[in-house]
Design a protein around this motif. Sequence first.
Motif, PDB file in Angstrom:
ATOM      1  N   ALA A 121     -16.155  51.289  54.162  1.00  0.00           N
ATOM      2  CA  ALA A 121     -14.795  50.749  54.067  1.00  0.00           C
ATOM      3  C   ALA A 121     -14.581  50.063  52.721  1.00  0.00           C
ATOM      4  CB  ALA A 121     -14.549  49.765  55.213  1.00  0.00           C
ATOM      5  N   MET A 122     -15.583  49.289  52.284  1.00  0.00           N
ATOM      6  CA  MET A 122     -15.447  48.613  50.992  1.00  0.00           C
ATOM      7  C   MET A 122     -15.256  49.629  49.877  1.00  0.00           C
ATOM      8  SD  MET A 122     -17.950  45.264  50.947  1.00  0.00           S
ATOM      9  CE  MET A 122     -19.464  46.017  51.547  1.00  0.00           C
ATOM     10  N   THR A 123     -16.053  50.701  49.890  1.00  0.00           N
ATOM     11  CA  THR A 123     -15.934  51.719  48.849  1.00  0.00           C
ATOM     12  C   THR A 123     -14.521  52.285  48.810  1.00  0.00           C
ATOM     13  OG1 THR A 123     -18.261  52.320  49.075  1.00  0.00           O
ATOM     14  CG2 THR A 123     -16.820  53.935  48.052  1.00  0.00           C
ATOM     15  N   SER A 124     -14.000  52.615  49.975  1.00  0.00           N
ATOM     16  CA  SER A 124     -12.669  53.230  50.059  1.00  0.00           C
ATOM     17  C   SER A 124     -11.571  52.264  49.635  1.00  0.00           C
ATOM     18  CB  SER A 124     -12.432  53.708  51.494  1.00  0.00           C
ATOM     19  OG  SER A 124     -11.127  54.206  51.642  1.00  0.00           O
ATOM     20  N   VAL A 125     -11.623  51.038  50.148  1.00  0.00           N
ATOM     21  CA  VAL A 125     -10.554  50.064  49.863  1.00  0.00           C
ATOM     22  C   VAL A 125     -10.624  49.588  48.416  1.00  0.00           C
ATOM     23  CG1 VAL A 125      -9.690  47.749  50.411  1.00  0.00           C
ATOM     24  CG2 VAL A 125     -10.385  49.290  52.258  1.00  0.00           C
ATOM     25  N   PHE A 126     -11.820  49.287  47.953  1.00  0.00           N
ATOM     26  CA  PHE A 126     -11.964  48.710  46.611  1.00  0.00           C
ATOM     27  C   PHE A 126     -11.476  49.675  45.525  1.00  0.00           C
ATOM     28  CE2 PHE A 126     -15.668  45.641  47.834  1.00  0.00           C
ATOM     29  CZ  PHE A 126     -14.785  44.974  48.677  1.00  0.00           C
ATOM     30  N   GLU A 127     -11.710  50.986  45.739  1.00  0.00           N
ATOM     31  CA  GLU A 127     -11.283  51.966  44.744  1.00  0.00           C
ATOM     32  C   GLU A 127      -9.785  51.874  44.477  1.00  0.00           C
ATOM     33  OE1 GLU A 127     -14.511  55.630  45.386  1.00  0.00           O
ATOM     34  OE2 GLU A 127     -12.463  55.785  46.155  1.00  0.00           O
ATOM     35  N   LYS A 128      -9.030  51.532  45.499  1.00  0.00           N
ATOM     36  CA  LYS A 128      -7.572  51.463  45.359  1.00  0.00           C
ATOM     37  C   LYS A 128      -7.127  50.222  44.592  1.00  0.00           C
ATOM     38  CE  LYS A 128      -7.161  53.676  49.878  1.00  0.00           C
ATOM     39  NZ  LYS A 128      -6.825  53.453  51.314  1.00  0.00           N
ATOM     40  N   HIS A 129      -8.061  49.258  44.435  1.00  0.00           N
ATOM     41  CA  HIS A 129      -7.688  47.986  43.813  1.00  0.00           C
ATOM     42  C   HIS A 129      -8.515  47.689  42.557  1.00  0.00           C
ATOM     43  CE1 HIS A 129      -5.057  46.854  47.170  1.00  0.00           C
ATOM     44  NE2 HIS A 129      -5.953  47.440  47.942  1.00  0.00           N
TER      45      HIS A 129
END
Length: 362
Positions: free
Chosen positions: A285-293
């Motif tokens: 989840a961190m990988t997916s969310v962080f990429e957007k930010h």
Amino acid sequence: MQGYFEIITDYDLAQAEGLLAKAGLSLPAGRTYGLGFYEDGRLAACGFLAYNVLCGFCVAEHAREGGLATSILSRLVLHGRQEGVSHFFIFTKASEAPKFRDSGFDLLATTEDAALLEQGRPNYADWLSATRTAIKDHSWKMSDTEASTTTAPSSTGRLGAIVMNANPFTRGHEYLARTAALACEKLLVFVVEEDVSVFPFAVRFNLVRKGLADVDNILVLPAGPYMVSRASFPAYFTADAKVGSVHATLDSTIFATRIAKDLGISLRFAGTEPFDPVTAAYNAAMTSVFEKHGITLQEIPRLEASGQSISASKVRAYFKTDVSEESWQDLAKMLPPVTRDFLHSSEAAAIRQKLRDHVGRH
């Protein structure tokens, strides 16, 4: 006969479970109080408290125009205040967030599936202020840009962060932090403050702080209720893989959209997770969310001892029985001196007994 009654009996809980299931929800884990509105003995609406987290709100379709959700919310808040709670969270579906904002709650973060709101003090602004003060008072200083309340993430990409429970602090945690510290200019190590682990927060925080005291660019800080807490990530403490990804995404979103943005963090570090599905889902989840930010997650391979990855759960397992001298030698391969010395001390007697008796994830 109709009215508001506490949800106590198995029959009441079964009705609540059925009502929630129709809305795609489940009974909240860790609930400490439940309230229902009954019509002729049938549950028409319900809501729960899990310590200071308001959750499990549901109203039967035929009763949705009567303001029952708002009434149950008010009664739960009143009950919490009577129990000494001054700060509340609401964990709810993203679609329900506007309704609770209209009731005076502030939105912390929302995803496609879930939202977290808060009301009362100390709140996020208080936690952020205390964290900034601790950073400014440390021997190294954040730049004015990084400390600004209005700044975007640091353009240098050199402020990193780790969130660890450290239950207890192992050589694996130490390796992760020391390796991360080499990869960034400054590193904030946040220790999970939620006190539901065998090792109390004060002990965990002190062991991490002492164990990393010689690393000049590391500052150890409390995570507050905004990172891996009952409010932001309850599945971490219940190992509920069914909802784990929903909670993990919400926790990651709070970090990306609030904490990292407000403190100028652009790097997050985590150990690889070969065993636990909830923690593995958290890393994903961190990988997916962080990429957007614009935040980078660096997963660092776990440190091994005797050919096996070091984990706090393996350490805790040694204390299920009397620890032999041979076992202490094994533990020395997994524990830094600060933790080993603590566990040997009389100060840790109650924790050693708690480890022997403990049943549960943490």
